[in-house]
Write a protein that holds these residues in place. Structure first.
Motif, short mmCIF file in Angstrom:
data_model
loop_
_atom_site.label_atom_id
_atom_site.label_comp_id
_atom_site.label_asym_id
_atom_site.label_seq_id
_atom_site.Cartn_x
_atom_site.Cartn_y
_atom_site.Cartn_z
N HIS A 79 0.87 -1.17 0.00
CA HIS A 79 0.00 0.00 0.00
C HIS A 79 0.92 1.23 0.00
O HIS A 79 2.14 1.09 -0.02
CB HIS A 79 -0.89 0.02 1.24
N CYS A 135 -4.78 5.84 0.33
CA CYS A 135 -3.80 4.86 -0.09
C CYS A 135 -3.42 5.19 -1.53
O CYS A 135 -4.27 5.50 -2.35
CB CYS A 135 -4.39 3.45 -0.03
N GLU A 187 -1.20 3.25 -3.56
CA GLU A 187 -0.58 2.15 -4.32
C GLU A 187 -1.70 1.14 -4.55
O GLU A 187 -2.29 0.64 -3.59
CB GLU A 187 0.56 1.53 -3.52
N LEU A 188 -1.97 0.89 -5.83
CA LEU A 188 -3.07 -0.02 -6.17
C LEU A 188 -2.90 -1.33 -5.42
O LEU A 188 -1.91 -2.03 -5.60
CB LEU A 188 -3.08 -0.25 -7.68
N HIS A 240 -9.06 -0.68 -3.05
CA HIS A 240 -7.97 0.30 -2.90
C HIS A 240 -8.51 1.72 -2.73
O HIS A 240 -7.96 2.52 -1.98
CB HIS A 240 -7.06 0.22 -4.13
N MET A 272 -9.86 3.01 1.20
CA MET A 272 -9.09 2.97 2.45
C MET A 272 -8.40 4.31 2.68
O MET A 272 -7.19 4.42 2.65
CB MET A 272 -8.09 1.80 2.47
CU LIG Z 1 -4.29 0.87 -1.99
#
Ligand SMILES: [Cu+2]
Length: 294
Positions: A199, A234, A236-237, A242, A245
């Motif tokens: 993440h 977040c 980062e895929l 995703h 969050m």
């Molecule tokens: Cu993510």
């Protein structure tokens, strides 16, 4: 027509102003960076402007050269093309010039990166953020029993009862049940890791963006200069949820933080409620903290 345009502008300004008064978060039609809440973010904003002083002239110069070539050396104006293939002076210029430009960009860039990733010695506190599919969990290093909790997206059902002002402060897809609470003006060392997949912890107003990698502890820091409610996501895929969050950090005065921390040791939900009542006024009607247990 002109009046209408002014009205639209005024409305936009109100919108921007109103939302910034509630929380630091992205606004509709935003193209620039969020306003800074830390010294690092001030520097990032400065660096963005500084970079434009290079990018814009270079782009215009290249455009100008292209136009000259297209006009001056088109077949009609220049039927017999030059057979020149080398020119030492020009080659030196177009090698040395970009190197100098890149140095002007690289030096402040690396300085900024180093500052971002090097917590000042003796930070006031340490918070550890762990990315999970799909929520964040936090640990505070306090005494014998570290405080730890999960922070989940506030669902639409939980936002339904909020008043208009609260809806702006607790926006859809950004608000969470349990916020990270930190004192204003204090250096917070941030340790970031993940429990499952990669993440990334990103808080635009703080100039914080760092990968959360399983089995690895990344370190960064921030010192928020003003109180408020800050939203990040977040970055980062990390799987199907995703986008769900988010990260919420509430920056409060030291005494409020101390009271929250003391109360959170026994009952986080009540501590959050008390903190919201003291920072948001009595407007808050919905028990945001109540959906913590899931
Ligand atoms: Cu993510």
């Amino acid at each position: 027509m002109k009046n209408k345009a002014y009205a639209v502008l005024a409305a936009l300004a109100c919108l921007l102003f109103a939302s910034s008064a509630f929380a630091d978060k992205p606004v509709e039609w935003q193209t620039g960076l969020q306003s800074a809440a830390t010294g690092i973010m001030e520097e990032i904003r400065w660096f963005e402007q500084y970079t434009l002083w290079f990018i814009i002239p270079i782009t215009l110069l290249v455009l100008l050269l292209l136009i000259i070539v297209v006009v001056k050396f088109r077949e009609g104006a220049n039927p017999v093309p030059s057979r020149t293939s080398h020119n030492t002076l020009i080659e030196v210029i177009w090698t040395v010039g970009p190197v100098i430009v890149l140095l002007f960009l690289a030096i402040p860039s690396f300085q900024l990166l180093t500052a971002q990733l090097t917590p000042p010695p003796n930070p006031d506190m340490t918070v550890k953020a762990t990315g999970n599919q799909w929520y964040w969990s936090y640990e505070y290093e306090v005494g014998e029993n570290p405080l730890s909790f999960d922070s989940l997206l506030l669902k639409d059902e939980d936002r339904a009862g909020l008043g208009k002002e609260d809806k702006a402060a607790y926006p859809r897809l950004l608000a969470v049940d349990n916020e990270v609470v930190v004192p204003v003006g204090k250096t917070v060392r941030l340790l970031v890791t993940a429990a499952d997949v990669i993440h990334a912890f990103a808080m635009p107003a703080f100039g914080v963006k760092i990968d959360a990698v399983p089995g690895r502890l990344n370190e960064t820091w921030f010192k928020a200069d003003r109180e408020g409610l800050y939203y990040g996501q977040c970055s980062e895929l990390c799987g199907k949820d995703h986008a769900y969050m988010p990260i919420a950090v509430r920056v409060v005065a030291q005494d409020k933080y101390d009271a929250w921390l003391a109360a959170a040791a026994t009952n986080l939900g009540e501590a959050n409620k008390a903190l919201m009542a003291s920072t948001d006024g009595a407007a808050k009607t919905v028990d945001v903290a109540a959906n913590a247990a899931q």
